[in-house]
Scaffold this motif. Structure first.
Motif, mmCIF file in Angstrom:
data_model
loop_
_atom_site.group_PDB
_atom_site.id
_atom_site.type_symbol
_atom_site.label_atom_id
_atom_site.label_comp_id
_atom_site.label_asym_id
_atom_site.label_seq_id
_atom_site.Cartn_x
_atom_site.Cartn_y
_atom_site.Cartn_z
ATOM 1 N N ALA A 28 -7.975 -1.531 7.905
ATOM 2 C CA ALA A 28 -8.458 -1.816 9.255
ATOM 3 C C ALA A 28 -7.632 -1.065 10.289
ATOM 4 O O ALA A 28 -8.170 -0.511 11.255
ATOM 5 N N SER A 29 -6.321 -1.022 10.094
ATOM 6 C CA SER A 29 -5.445 -0.335 11.032
ATOM 7 C C SER A 29 -5.756 1.161 11.087
ATOM 8 O O SER A 29 -5.847 1.756 12.171
ATOM 9 N N GLN A 30 -5.950 1.770 9.913
ATOM 10 C CA GLN A 30 -6.188 3.214 9.878
ATOM 11 C C GLN A 30 -7.585 3.582 10.384
ATOM 12 O O GLN A 30 -7.757 4.607 11.050
ATOM 13 N N ILE A 31 -8.570 2.761 10.081
ATOM 14 C CA ILE A 31 -9.921 3.014 10.594
ATOM 15 C C ILE A 31 -9.927 2.884 12.111
ATOM 16 O O ILE A 31 -10.548 3.685 12.823
ATOM 17 N N THR A 60 -12.238 -2.932 17.674
ATOM 18 C CA THR A 60 -11.914 -4.005 16.734
ATOM 19 C C THR A 60 -12.572 -3.695 15.397
ATOM 20 O O THR A 60 -13.766 -3.393 15.347
ATOM 21 N N VAL A 61 -11.816 -3.739 14.337
ATOM 22 C CA VAL A 61 -12.333 -3.516 12.987
ATOM 23 C C VAL A 61 -12.279 -4.839 12.245
ATOM 24 O O VAL A 61 -11.219 -5.465 12.152
ATOM 25 N N SER A 62 -13.422 -5.290 11.740
ATOM 26 C CA SER A 62 -13.489 -6.580 11.061
ATOM 27 C C SER A 62 -14.374 -6.478 9.827
ATOM 28 O O SER A 62 -14.974 -5.438 9.562
ATOM 29 N N ASP A 63 -14.439 -7.572 9.100
ATOM 30 C CA ASP A 63 -15.290 -7.663 7.908
ATOM 31 C C ASP A 63 -15.018 -6.523 6.927
ATOM 32 O O ASP A 63 -15.942 -5.960 6.335
ATOM 33 N N VAL A 64 -13.741 -6.185 6.769
ATOM 34 C CA VAL A 64 -13.391 -5.131 5.823
ATOM 35 C C VAL A 64 -13.573 -5.657 4.402
ATOM 36 O O VAL A 64 -13.066 -6.725 4.055
ATOM 37 N N LEU A 74 1.966 5.457 5.208
ATOM 38 C CA LEU A 74 1.531 5.015 6.524
ATOM 39 C C LEU A 74 2.074 3.633 6.844
ATOM 40 O O LEU A 74 2.422 3.343 7.987
ATOM 41 N N ALA A 75 2.121 2.762 5.835
ATOM 42 C CA ALA A 75 2.596 1.398 6.062
ATOM 43 C C ALA A 75 4.063 1.358 6.450
ATOM 44 O O ALA A 75 4.522 0.407 7.090
ATOM 45 N N THR A 76 4.820 2.408 6.095
ATOM 46 C CA THR A 76 6.249 2.449 6.434
ATOM 47 C C THR A 76 6.522 3.355 7.630
ATOM 48 O O THR A 76 7.665 3.732 7.887
ATOM 49 N N GLY A 77 5.443 3.722 8.376
ATOM 50 C CA GLY A 77 5.633 4.463 9.624
ATOM 51 C C GLY A 77 5.539 5.959 9.506
ATOM 52 O O GLY A 77 5.752 6.671 10.496
ATOM 53 N N GLY A 78 5.210 6.480 8.333
ATOM 54 C CA GLY A 78 5.086 7.924 8.169
ATOM 55 C C GLY A 78 3.719 8.435 8.592
ATOM 56 O O GLY A 78 2.828 7.666 8.973
ATOM 57 N N ASP A 79 3.541 9.743 8.532
ATOM 58 C CA ASP A 79 2.265 10.373 8.856
ATOM 59 C C ASP A 79 1.588 10.849 7.579
ATOM 60 O O ASP A 79 2.210 11.020 6.535
ATOM 61 N N GLY A 80 0.314 11.083 7.681
ATOM 62 C CA GLY A 80 -0.461 11.584 6.551
ATOM 63 C C GLY A 80 -1.879 11.886 6.988
ATOM 64 O O GLY A 80 -2.229 11.752 8.158
#
Length: 247
Positions: A23-26, A42-46, A96-102
């Motif tokens: 949801a965060s990345q989308i 807002t991203v929901s219903d993932v 990404l979850a640890t703050g890096g880029d990709g």
């Protein structure tokens, strides 16, 4: 048996983690081509299909993802929601979850973009012709009222029927017949009068993930646009929040 139970627990934990991160990345990816101070949707219903989930999380490749986006910025009518179904999402999820880029890669996206009649009419009020849409027969037929500048008669209130046309990722409101109300009460084939009746473009070129509109349909609630996108790449390095003005 205990090993199986531990695996299932780990799998459920992986699902919750993946949904949050997806949801965060989308949400960030939807803003990739927009100004950096644009409010995020807002991203929901993932939903994430396929089993086991743990393997998908560890590899960062998800075969089947569904989601709903609301609150999307647009230059045209307000978009009530985008319901998307994605096949093949490749996310460097731990980086990404640890703050890096990709780079997030999406193989194929199919989406339904929905606009209500209330939001369409609010947009049309700002356009030439003062067009107003009224759905009839559950939205299978759309009746309009508008102002048309007719030869010899000048500005006249007209009624009629309209359709939505899709061509080259552009949606246009196209009247198909008109009736002159008031003094004459005539129903006229559109014919050569078409150039006097507004054919209004509906801006949809700024949909997220470069979605391309392929079809338009209506029902009792509003306008639905079918849209597709393939081989999408979004760099998270371009999604960093901007500093407030003057900082």
């Amino acid at each position: 048996m205990a090993l199986v139970a531990q695996f299932l627990v780990a799998d459920r934990v992986a699902v919750a983690f993946a949904k949050r991160e997806m949801a965060s990345q989308i949400r960030s990816g939807a803003l990739a081509d927009l100004p950096c101070d644009t409010p995020p949707p807002t991203v929901s219903d993932v939903s994430i299909g396929g089993f086991p989930f743990l393997t998908q999380v560890l590899t960062g490749s998800f075969s089947d993802v569904g989601m709903t986006m609301t609150g999307l910025p647009t230059t045209g009518p307000r978009i009530e929601r985008i319901s998307a179904h994605v096949r093949g999402v490749h996310v460097p999820i731990f980086r990404l979850a640890t703050g890096g880029d990709g780079t997030i890669r999406i193989d194929d996206m199919r989406a339904a973009v929905h606009m209500t009649y209330a939001d369409l009419n609010a947009f049309l009020r700002t356009q030439p012709g003062r067009v107003h849409i009224t759905p009839v027969d559950g939205g299978r037929r759309l009746e309009i009222t508008a102002t048309a500048n007719l030869p010899l008669l000048g500005d006249q209130q007209v009624g009629g029927v309209t359709t939505f046309a899709v061509h080259d990722n552009k949606v246009t409101l196209v009247p198909s017949e008109i009736s002159l109300s008031g003094l004459f009460n005539l129903t006229l084939p559109l014919g050569n009068l078409g150039s006097y009746v507004p054919q209004i473009p509906i801006p949809v070129g700024d949909l997220p993930f470069k979605l391309t509109v392929t079809n338009a349909s209506t029902d009792a609630t509003g306008l639905s646009l079918a849209a597709t996108a393939t081989n999408i790449e979004v760099s998270t390095a371009d999604q960093k929040p901007c500093r407030p003005t003057g900082s």
